[in-house]
Design an enzyme around this catalytic site. Structure first.
Site, short mmCIF file in Angstrom:
data_model
loop_
_atom_site.label_atom_id
_atom_site.label_comp_id
_atom_site.label_asym_id
_atom_site.label_seq_id
_atom_site.Cartn_x
_atom_site.Cartn_y
_atom_site.Cartn_z
CB ALA A 1 -0.92 -0.01 1.22
CG ASP B 1 0.92 -2.46 8.78
OD1 ASP B 1 2.00 -1.87 8.72
OD2 ASP B 1 0.20 -2.66 7.79
C1 16G Z 1 1.87 0.15 5.80
C2 16G Z 1 2.12 -1.01 4.90
O1 16G Z 1 2.86 -0.90 3.96
N1 16G Z 1 1.49 -2.13 5.20
C3 16G Z 1 1.48 -3.37 4.41
C4 16G Z 1 0.76 -3.14 3.09
O2 16G Z 1 1.55 -2.29 2.30
C5 16G Z 1 0.54 -4.46 2.34
O3 16G Z 1 -0.21 -4.24 1.18
C6 16G Z 1 -0.21 -5.44 3.23
C7 16G Z 1 -0.48 -6.80 2.59
O4 16G Z 1 0.64 -7.31 1.96
P1 16G Z 1 0.51 -8.66 1.07
O5 16G Z 1 -0.54 -8.40 0.06
O6 16G Z 1 1.85 -8.86 0.48
O7 16G Z 1 0.13 -9.74 2.02
O8 16G Z 1 0.55 -5.61 4.40
C8 16G Z 1 0.74 -4.42 5.20
O9 16G Z 1 -0.51 -3.91 5.58
#
Ligand code: 16G
Length: 308
Positions: free
Chosen positions: A69, A200
């Site tokens: 994100a 987070d």
């Molecule tokens: C503040 C931040 O960056 N938080 C990360 C986010 O960026 C990411 O999209 C999510 C899922 O990650 P994934 O899709 O790789 O499991 O995890 C965390 O929330």
């Protein structure tokens, strides 16, 4: 206090409702001038709020392959001068930097971080196991999320987190970012001495479903999930007390181990003197729970901050 400093300080005080007594506030990948502004604002807010203990700079020196994100347009090349500017503006409050070593590591950068006691953490990264081993990374940001996963011929960031003897490893224990089964695997492979639970969380926590913002982007929050328009999970709405309960429910770990993963490990890693134990001369930061492990009261520096 400026309105921004006031808002930050209030949101930190609000965190006592979920048992948080101290925080490192986390920034997003953004334009350099906005990161600079955050450094200054957090520094000023911390002058009046002893619960703000540091800053976690998440990005902007990350991999465009794993932005999650983090706004991809503001990912930047590693630049020690920028880091030094932010460090100065923060009044030395940057305690941890999440970055992608495969795009940003150099001996000079490592020296800078060591001299200034900035812990370097791998996150939003496509780094190989071998690279992480060679540079001896000692912290992994939100295990499994936004990083190179485990492959049987290249175990990546996840494999490094599991095999390392010393690296501390963050986990978002909401059962959404990481499934309960993956949390069990992490617990068995990494154990309570190296895992550190984090939230987070973003601004929607504790608020109704709807549209919110993370790092300047709109985020739709619905049924415990925060999503960007392009379908990435965008931080969480996890309360820390629920992370504490979830880890016990998902892994069957003991209360003592859950306490370790939510306080003692973090306090030890970042040399937070006076934190992490109930001892003579310590800060008297503590949470009281009932027999169902529902939070009854939170004390910070011996002062009652919330009460059921
Ligand atoms: C503040 C931040 O960056 N938080 C990360 C986010 O960026 C990411 O999209 C999510 C899922 O990650 P994934 O899709 O790789 O499991 O995890 C965390 O929330």
């Amino acid at each position: 206090m400026s309105p921004d400093e006031h808002a930050i300080s209030e949101s930190v005080d609000q965190m006592a409702q979920e048992g948080i007594t101290s925080v490192f506030l986390t920034t997003m990948t953004q334009r350099p001038n906005l990161i600079s502004k955050s450094m200054d604002t957090i520094k000023m807010a911390a002058e009046n709020n002893p619960r703000i203990l540091g800053i976690h700079l998440e990005g902007p020196f990350i991999s465009s392959k794993y932005p999650g994100a983090q706004p991809i347009d503001y990912i930047q090349e590693m630049d020690i001068k920028k880091l030094a500017t932010w460090y100065k503006l923060s009044g030395g409050m940057i305690k941890i930097l999440t970055y992608a070593p495969e795009v940003g590591w150099s001996p000079h950068f490592d020296d800078y971080c060591q001299v200034h006691q900035i812990k370097t953490a791998v996150g939003h990264s496509d780094a190989t196991y071998q690279l992480l081993k060679n540079i001896d990374i000692q912290h992994v940001t939100h295990l499994f999320n936004a990083q190179k996963g485990f492959h049987h011929r290249e175990v990546g960031v996840v494999g490094y987190a599991m095999l390392s003897k010393i690296a501390k490893v963050e986990l978002i224990c909401d059962g959404i970012h990481v499934s309960p089964e993956a949390i069990q695997i992490a617990y068995q492979a990494i154990g309570p001495d190296r895992l550190e639970l984090i939230t987070d969380s973003m601004e929607a926590k504790g608020r109704p479903d709807g549209m919110y913002y993370l790092g300047g982007q709109p985020v739709d929050v619905h049924a415990g999930r925060a999503m960007t328009a392009d379908g990435h999970l965008a931080g969480s709405v996890l309360k820390f007390v629920d992370a504490f309960k979830n880890i016990m429910a998902f892994t069957n770990c003991s209360i003592a181990e859950a306490v370790k993963m939510t306080s003692t490990n973090q306090a030890a890693e970042f040399h937070l003197n006076g934190k992490g134990f109930l001892e003579n001369g310590y800060d008297a930061d503590l949470n009281l729970f009932d027999k169902h492990l529902d939070l009854m009261a939170t004390y910070s520096y011996g002062k009652l901050l919330n009460k059921d």
